[in-house]
Design an enzyme around this catalytic site. Structure first.
Site, PDB file in Angstrom:
ATOM      1  CD1 TRP A  11      32.179 -20.697  49.397  1.00 25.56           C
ATOM      2  CD2 TRP A  11      32.470 -21.221  47.227  1.00 25.56           C
ATOM      3  NE1 TRP A  11      31.778 -19.619  48.646  1.00 25.56           N
ATOM      4  CE2 TRP A  11      31.940 -19.905  47.303  1.00 25.56           C
ATOM      5  CE3 TRP A  11      32.736 -21.752  45.970  1.00 25.56           C
ATOM      6  CZ2 TRP A  11      31.666 -19.136  46.176  1.00 25.56           C
ATOM      7  CZ3 TRP A  11      32.483 -20.995  44.836  1.00 25.56           C
ATOM      8  CH2 TRP A  11      31.947 -19.701  44.951  1.00 25.56           C
ATOM      9  CG  ASP A  12      37.823 -27.862  50.789  1.00 26.23           C
ATOM     10  OD1 ASP A  12      38.157 -28.512  49.785  1.00 26.23           O
ATOM     11  OD2 ASP A  12      38.037 -28.251  51.948  1.00 26.23           O
ATOM     12  CE1 TYR A  13      30.526 -26.708  50.533  1.00 25.83           C
ATOM     13  CE2 TYR A  13      29.817 -24.935  49.100  1.00 25.83           C
ATOM     14  CZ  TYR A  13      29.778 -25.573  50.330  1.00 25.83           C
ATOM     15  OH  TYR A  13      28.973 -25.067  51.337  1.00 25.83           O
ATOM     16  CE  LYS A  35      34.220 -32.010  50.488  1.00 20.25           C
ATOM     17  NZ  LYS A  35      35.414 -31.173  50.773  1.00 20.25           N
TER      18      LYS A  35
END
Length: 678
Positions: A311-313, A339
């Site tokens: 999730w690009d977290y 985030k």
């Protein structure tokens, strides 16, 4: 030796804080532990309305560089107050020293970086780092040094008093980092955040272009002798164990505990961001807070905030080092906001959570070949800072039939099962979005009152996986981020979910400041930050907030200062969250503010250069404010605010918005006619 601004001592029953008179802002995060707290108290809630503009300095980039180049910049630098100067870097890595009272330039260094490399994260420099060599003679050149990483992958050392390169560091004052593999294009790899320094060792991370390929450059962290530039150690965060991936780099600022000899790394996600079938497992130590021995690079501990990130977290915020009262006495901790809006509080020596963290089941059923973790870590004591679920009922409602139906349709058609819903070919709603929660601006902590302050963003991303057979001919619509994810069976597209009117589809507020009682585990207040004044047509200042990637500064005077996506520096009452004052800026100050004392007067300064990715106006200035002197007229650039903090509820403003809606609709119709005619 780097100087520390805070000393903490414990009483028998409660914490007593002794604040040493370190009235400077000597590190990017205020101090080397990233507290963003200042003991200054000259500016207070009672007199903040008397702030006037002290100076406005322009780097000259806006007039000297082509407009198309400036549109690829983000001015995110926080000045340091060292050697009786304000020292900061421009997006093009020029280091500039100003007189702290007048803003007159004292010296300037230009590394002459290449401007044709199109860096993946735009041209950006968040700041520089100051270090004093306590082994050098007091009058020696480069005893006091400024270090900076550049967009073209150099580590540079300058004399802090003159800006002259330190000849004894590296080759003529600089080191060119060896990446270890070929790049897809020159800007795929860059340095955007200031180095960390402790015990004579300078540590540097990197920023790497997302979603290009599975075999992306690794996120190796590099350390050098701060005097000579000789290599000291390297550390590869990602434990590969035969997996195919790159990254897990450290693009955000790091923190240092000089006493323990530790450096704390916030690591990013492995590559590619949104499909991890070729990197099974949790992918330690990506998406983690890592403690290393700063002199050797030895791993002390690591705590992972997201398992097998899809999730690009990544961990985008600087770890905050402080001492808290847990109810069982003082404890040295690392505070890590994320985030997702989580706040992890970890023991500084062991990395173990101070309060329980639960592994909870999360949505499954990823794309073909994916290997998701069945659980993710959830803190249980500190409340989440922002909402983590969204539904069609949360769509922004303006006027019947205009905007809401399109937003509702986007929400309803996407896969949406709450936090950690897997990316999909169908399209997945990601909320908070990849820039959401707390970003690189990081949090601030008041050690006296034991309160954490953070800016948060609320928006949704629509993430779509594109089968490889369709990716070659895929033409992303305007505003969509497209990544090939080469080596994976899917490419990806990503877009912030917007209404046809150009507004975020989710209901406001879109940006909030949050105050948290860590010991009590409760939110004390929330306050909307920012308006649509510098973003919406006709400049209407609807107080719905704006996404807040930048951070803030808290003072012993009882104030919290922050910039926003509109062109104001703001002051909030630290106890109540009430907005008290606004100082007009030439363009939005999407950077962290700082404060300092100069000749008996407290100043507050912020870089105001805009944010090209957010679509703001672009500039090249640093602006400082101070209290009005005796007989000095009130500033036209300053105003007090007479309204409570907290959430804004749309009421009569919708009438004004209706007019804006009609204007936008008219302009869009005319544009469609021109397109058809062409």
């Amino acid at each position: 030796m780097l100087r520390t601004c805070l000393r903490v001592s414990a009483g028998l029953a409660l914490l007593l804080f002794a604040v040493r008179p370190c009235l400077a802002w000597e590190s990017w995060g205020g101090d080397i532990g990233g507290s963003r707290f200042s003991p200054l108290r000259e500016i207070t809630p009672d007199n903040v309305g008397q702030l006037v503009r002290a100076f406005e300095y322009h780097t000259g980039d806006l007039t000297a560089r082509p407009p198309e180049l400036m549109r690829r910049t983000k001015f995110q630098a926080t000045p340091l107050f060292v050697e009786d100067s304000l020292i900061f870097c421009s997006p093009f890595n020029e280091v500039i020293a100003l007189d702290p009272g007048t803003g007159v330039q004292k010296w300037r260094f230009d590394p002459k970086i290449a401007t044709n490399q199109r860096p993946a994260n735009r041209y950006v420099c968040r700041g520089v780092t100051h270090w004093i060599d306590d082994q050098a003679h007091r009058d020696a050149v480069c005893r006091s040094r400024i270090f900076m990483g550049t967009n073209d992958v150099r580590l540079i050392a300058l004399d802090a008093k003159t800006g002259i390169p330190c000849a004894d560091f590296g080759k003529g004052g600089e080191i060119k980092l060896e990446i270890g593999m070929g790049l897809d294009w020159p800007g795929e790899f860059q340095i955007t955040s200031p180095p960390a320094i402790g015990r004579g060792v300078v540590v540097i991370g990197s920023a790497i272009g997302d979603n290009r390929r599975v075999d992306a450059p690794s996120g190796v962290v590099r350390a050098f002798d701060a005097r000579s530039g000789e290599p000291r150690w390297t550390f590869e965060p990602l434990q590969r164990d035969g997996i195919e991936a790159g990254h897990a780099n450290v693009w955000a600022p790091m923190s240092v505990d000089e006493t323990r000899g530790l450096v704390f790394l916030p690591t990013s996600s492995p590559s590619p961001d949104f499909w991890g079938g070729r990197r099974p497992g949790n992918n330690e130590h990506a998406n983690s807070v890592i403690a290393l021995r700063i002199e050797t690079g030895e791993l002390v501990w690591a705590f992972q905030t997201v398992h097998h990130d899809a999730w690009d977290y990544d961990v985008a915020a600087q770890p905050t080092l402080t001492t808290i009262d847990t109810g069982e006495g003082p404890r040295d901790v690392v505070i890590q906001p994320t985030k997702q809006g989580f706040v992890f509080v970890l023991d500084r020596d062991t990395g173990k959570p101070v309060w329980p963290v639960e592994e909870r089941a999360v949505p499954q059923g990823g794309a073909d070949g994916e290997a998701l973790s069945p659980t993710q870590p959830f803190p249980t004591h500190v409340p989440v800072l922002t909402s983590q679920t969204i539904s069609p009922d949360d769509a922004l409602s303006l006027l019947p039939g205009l905007g809401r139906s399109a937003c509702e349709r986007q929400f309803a058609e996407a896969r949406n099962e709450g936090l950690f819903t897997p990316p999909s070919v169908q399209g997945t709603l990601e909320f908070p979005f990849t820039g959401g929660g707390v970003n690189w601006g990081s949090a601030a902590f008041d050690p006296v009152n034991q309160i954490l302050y953070a800016n948060t963003s609320r928006a949704a991303h629509l993430i779509r996986l594109i089968p490889r057979a369709e990716a070659a001919g895929f033409n992303p619509p305007p505003g969509h981020d497209f990544g090939q994810q080469r080596g994976a069976p899917f490419a990806m597209s990503r877009v912030v979910v917007m209404s046809p009117l150009g507004l975020l589809c989710n209901k406001p507020p879109w940006g909030e400041m949050v105050a948290v009682d860590l010991r009590g585990g409760k939110i004390l207040w929330r306050s909307t930050v920012g308006t649509t004044e510098d973003l919406a047509p006709l400049g209407m200042p609807l107080p719905w907030g704006a996404p807040l990637v930048n951070g803030l500064a808290v003072t012993a005077g009882g104030l919290v200062f922050t910039g926003a996506m509109d062109a104001y520096l703001r002051a909030f009452d630290a106890r109540s969250g009430k907005e008290l004052w606004q100082g007009r800026l030439p363009v939005p100050g999407v950077a962290n503010p700082m404060t300092y004392l100069w000749k008996g007067e407290q100043y507050v300064a912020i870089g105001a250069g805009g944010h090209s990715e957010a679509g703001t106006s672009i500039g090249d200035s640093v602006v400082a404010f101070r209290l009005a002197r005796l007989g000095e007229a009130p500033s036209l650039w300053s105003r007090t605010i007479d309204r409570p903090g907290g959430r804004f509820v749309a009421g009569s403003a919708l009438i004004t918005l209706a007019i804006i809606t009609l204007v936008i609709a008219s302009l869009r119709c005319r544009r469609r006619r021109r397109i058809k005619q062409s």
